[in-house]
Design a protein around this motif. Sequence first.
Motif, PDB file in Angstrom:
ATOM      1  N   ASN A 135       0.827  -1.211   0.000  1.00 31.42           N
ATOM      2  CA  ASN A 135       0.000   0.000   0.000  1.00 31.42           C
ATOM      3  C   ASN A 135       0.857   1.255   0.000  1.00 31.42           C
ATOM      4  O   ASN A 135       0.619   2.188  -0.784  1.00 31.42           O
ATOM      5  CB  ASN A 135      -0.904   0.028   1.233  1.00 31.42           C
ATOM      6  CG  ASN A 135      -1.910  -1.095   1.280  1.00 31.42           C
ATOM      7  OD1 ASN A 135      -1.543  -2.269   1.277  1.00 31.42           O
ATOM      8  ND2 ASN A 135      -3.195  -0.750   1.355  1.00 31.42           N
ATOM      9  N   GLU A 151      -6.013   7.552  -9.754  1.00 28.07           N
ATOM     10  CA  GLU A 151      -6.852   6.369  -9.921  1.00 28.07           C
ATOM     11  C   GLU A 151      -6.146   5.259 -10.697  1.00 28.07           C
ATOM     12  O   GLU A 151      -6.644   4.128 -10.730  1.00 28.07           O
ATOM     13  CB  GLU A 151      -8.147   6.748 -10.647  1.00 28.07           C
ATOM     14  CG  GLU A 151      -9.069   7.662  -9.861  1.00 28.07           C
ATOM     15  CD  GLU A 151      -8.591   9.106  -9.812  1.00 28.07           C
ATOM     16  OE1 GLU A 151      -9.030   9.850  -8.901  1.00 28.07           O
ATOM     17  OE2 GLU A 151      -7.753   9.503 -10.672  1.00 28.07           O
ATOM     18  N   SER A 154      -2.582   1.270  -7.983  1.00 28.95           N
ATOM     19  CA  SER A 154      -3.242   0.326  -7.081  1.00 28.95           C
ATOM     20  C   SER A 154      -2.187  -0.574  -6.456  1.00 28.95           C
ATOM     21  O   SER A 154      -1.043  -0.633  -6.914  1.00 28.95           O
ATOM     22  CB  SER A 154      -4.269  -0.522  -7.843  1.00 28.95           C
ATOM     23  OG  SER A 154      -3.619  -1.365  -8.776  1.00 28.95           O
ATOM     24  N   HIS A 254      -6.214  -9.553 -10.675  1.00 24.42           N
ATOM     25  CA  HIS A 254      -6.347  -8.111 -10.466  1.00 24.42           C
ATOM     26  C   HIS A 254      -6.322  -7.366 -11.809  1.00 24.42           C
ATOM     27  O   HIS A 254      -7.221  -6.578 -12.116  1.00 24.42           O
ATOM     28  CB  HIS A 254      -5.207  -7.642  -9.564  1.00 24.42           C
ATOM     29  CG  HIS A 254      -5.177  -6.171  -9.259  1.00 24.42           C
ATOM     30  ND1 HIS A 254      -5.348  -5.681  -7.981  1.00 24.42           N
ATOM     31  CD2 HIS A 254      -4.970  -5.087 -10.050  1.00 24.42           C
ATOM     32  CE1 HIS A 254      -5.255  -4.356  -8.013  1.00 24.42           C
ATOM     33  NE2 HIS A 254      -5.016  -3.977  -9.267  1.00 24.42           N
ATOM     34  N   TRP A 258      -9.279  -5.458 -13.995  1.00 21.19           N
ATOM     35  CA  TRP A 258      -9.086  -4.023 -14.252  1.00 21.19           C
ATOM     36  C   TRP A 258      -9.163  -3.740 -15.755  1.00 21.19           C
ATOM     37  O   TRP A 258      -9.709  -2.725 -16.192  1.00 21.19           O
ATOM     38  CB  TRP A 258      -7.735  -3.592 -13.701  1.00 21.19           C
ATOM     39  CG  TRP A 258      -7.597  -2.133 -13.371  1.00 21.19           C
ATOM     40  CD1 TRP A 258      -8.538  -1.152 -13.517  1.00 21.19           C
ATOM     41  CD2 TRP A 258      -6.437  -1.495 -12.822  1.00 21.19           C
ATOM     42  NE1 TRP A 258      -8.040   0.057 -13.093  1.00 21.19           N
ATOM     43  CE2 TRP A 258      -6.741  -0.132 -12.663  1.00 21.19           C
ATOM     44  CE3 TRP A 258      -5.176  -1.946 -12.454  1.00 21.19           C
ATOM     45  CZ2 TRP A 258      -5.822   0.800 -12.154  1.00 21.19           C
ATOM     46  CZ3 TRP A 258      -4.270  -1.030 -11.938  1.00 21.19           C
ATOM     47  CH2 TRP A 258      -4.590   0.328 -11.789  1.00 21.19           C
ATOM     48  N   MET A 270      -9.362  -4.165  -4.277  1.00 22.05           N
ATOM     49  CA  MET A 270      -8.176  -3.504  -4.808  1.00 22.05           C
ATOM     50  C   MET A 270      -7.702  -2.462  -3.815  1.00 22.05           C
ATOM     51  O   MET A 270      -8.525  -1.756  -3.216  1.00 22.05           O
ATOM     52  CB  MET A 270      -8.489  -2.796  -6.140  1.00 22.05           C
ATOM     53  CG  MET A 270      -8.766  -3.698  -7.312  1.00 22.05           C
ATOM     54  SD  MET A 270      -9.276  -2.782  -8.811  1.00 22.05           S
ATOM     55  CE  MET A 270      -7.820  -1.758  -9.125  1.00 22.05           C
ATOM     56  N   VAL A 272      -6.585   0.984  -3.476  1.00 19.05           N
ATOM     57  CA  VAL A 272      -6.682   2.172  -4.332  1.00 19.05           C
ATOM     58  C   VAL A 272      -6.624   3.435  -3.470  1.00 19.05           C
ATOM     59  O   VAL A 272      -6.798   3.392  -2.244  1.00 19.05           O
ATOM     60  CB  VAL A 272      -7.987   2.158  -5.161  1.00 19.05           C
ATOM     61  CG1 VAL A 272      -8.037   0.937  -6.063  1.00 19.05           C
ATOM     62  CG2 VAL A 272      -9.222   2.212  -4.272  1.00 19.05           C
ATOM     63  N   ILE A 285      -3.422   4.632   0.340  1.00 16.62           N
ATOM     64  CA  ILE A 285      -3.880   3.551  -0.530  1.00 16.62           C
ATOM     65  C   ILE A 285      -4.523   2.499   0.367  1.00 16.62           C
ATOM     66  O   ILE A 285      -3.872   1.953   1.258  1.00 16.62           O
ATOM     67  CB  ILE A 285      -2.716   2.943  -1.332  1.00 16.62           C
ATOM     68  CG1 ILE A 285      -2.009   4.014  -2.165  1.00 16.62           C
ATOM     69  CG2 ILE A 285      -3.219   1.801  -2.214  1.00 16.62           C
ATOM     70  CD1 ILE A 285      -2.798   4.562  -3.318  1.00 16.62           C
ATOM     71  N   SER A 287      -7.438  -0.841   0.716  1.00 13.03           N
ATOM     72  CA  SER A 287      -8.187  -1.867   0.003  1.00 13.03           C
ATOM     73  C   SER A 287      -9.680  -1.696   0.221  1.00 13.03           C
ATOM     74  O   SER A 287     -10.168  -1.729   1.359  1.00 13.03           O
ATOM     75  CB  SER A 287      -7.770  -3.268   0.461  1.00 13.03           C
ATOM     76  OG  SER A 287      -8.459  -4.253  -0.289  1.00 13.03           O
TER      77      SER A 287
END
Length: 330
Positions: A135, A151, A154, A254, A258, A270, A272, A285, A287
């Motif tokens: 993260n 965006e 990830s 993943h 995506w 995810m 993000v 970041i 999940s």
Amino acid sequence: MSNDILNVVVTGAAGQIGYSLIFNIVRGEMFGSDQKIRLVLMDIAPMLDGIKGVIMEIEDCCYPLVGEIVVTADPKEAFANADYAILVGGMPRKDGMERADLLKANATIFQVQGKALNDHAKKTCKVLVVANPANTNALIAMVNAPNIPKENFSCLTRLDQNRARAQIALRAKVSVKDVHNIIVWGNHSLTIFPDHRCGYVSLPSGKSTISGAVKDDTWLQNEFVATVQKRGAAVISARKLSSAASAAKAITDHIHDWHLGTPEGEYVSMGVHSDGSYNIPSGIIFSFPVTIKNGVYTIVQGLPIDKNTQEKLDATTAELISEKEVALAL
């Protein structure tokens, strides 16, 4: 589906995860069975000779989707015109190393890679960070790549979701394909929270809640959570090596979702950039459960948060904020 060649970068390509992942990509499991790939394999210079052997294997397999394969230790060359960047390589945690030491060691790596992405990748490039602490490494890369949308960054928590789904299937004695909408919240660490409450199991008699299928709420609230949180360590203890094939499968899942989207009504997890959903502060970041359409993820809104879940979200959020403060101060 477009048949334009996708530029796909894998860092840490000479490692165990990279070895499994590369073959998932070239078989078409990640982007689809008719998507051509230009594959860029990046690692540190001493590891490049080993990658040459992998290229020989790819050639010998005669995969029709593979176009050019590039091997490099230079981030600028690796990320040039990248469509997808899968950042597997990082400094692993060693015996006696504190988490702050790991953060410090990886901060430099992901600063460099973030800047190279910013300067050389396509502005539409999608970036998945796998190397731990995933993260916060993703956050560092994102901060250093202001020309790429937040965006588009990830981190991998799909492995935790897959682990949770598998545990439910084993306990309920059903196929994993019948277990839906298990999600994981927060940090890919011992504080990640696997959440079964909004999931369900498809049975011959119809849909069942996870609780109804498992018939053991004590297990769900305790052993299930601990098993998922400690699964990585359990694999290392048994195998004497860290998760490789399962991590590669999760990376493939993943990026597949995506790129191609999620099935109607299905949630995936995810890591993000937080937009404030569920009162998770922006600037980390985290999940979340998401759905994906046309390459764009949307955080699932309105899921119920009970007292126990809120406590778990608070704990993992506090850990991420602490990691951010350490990493960005370096």
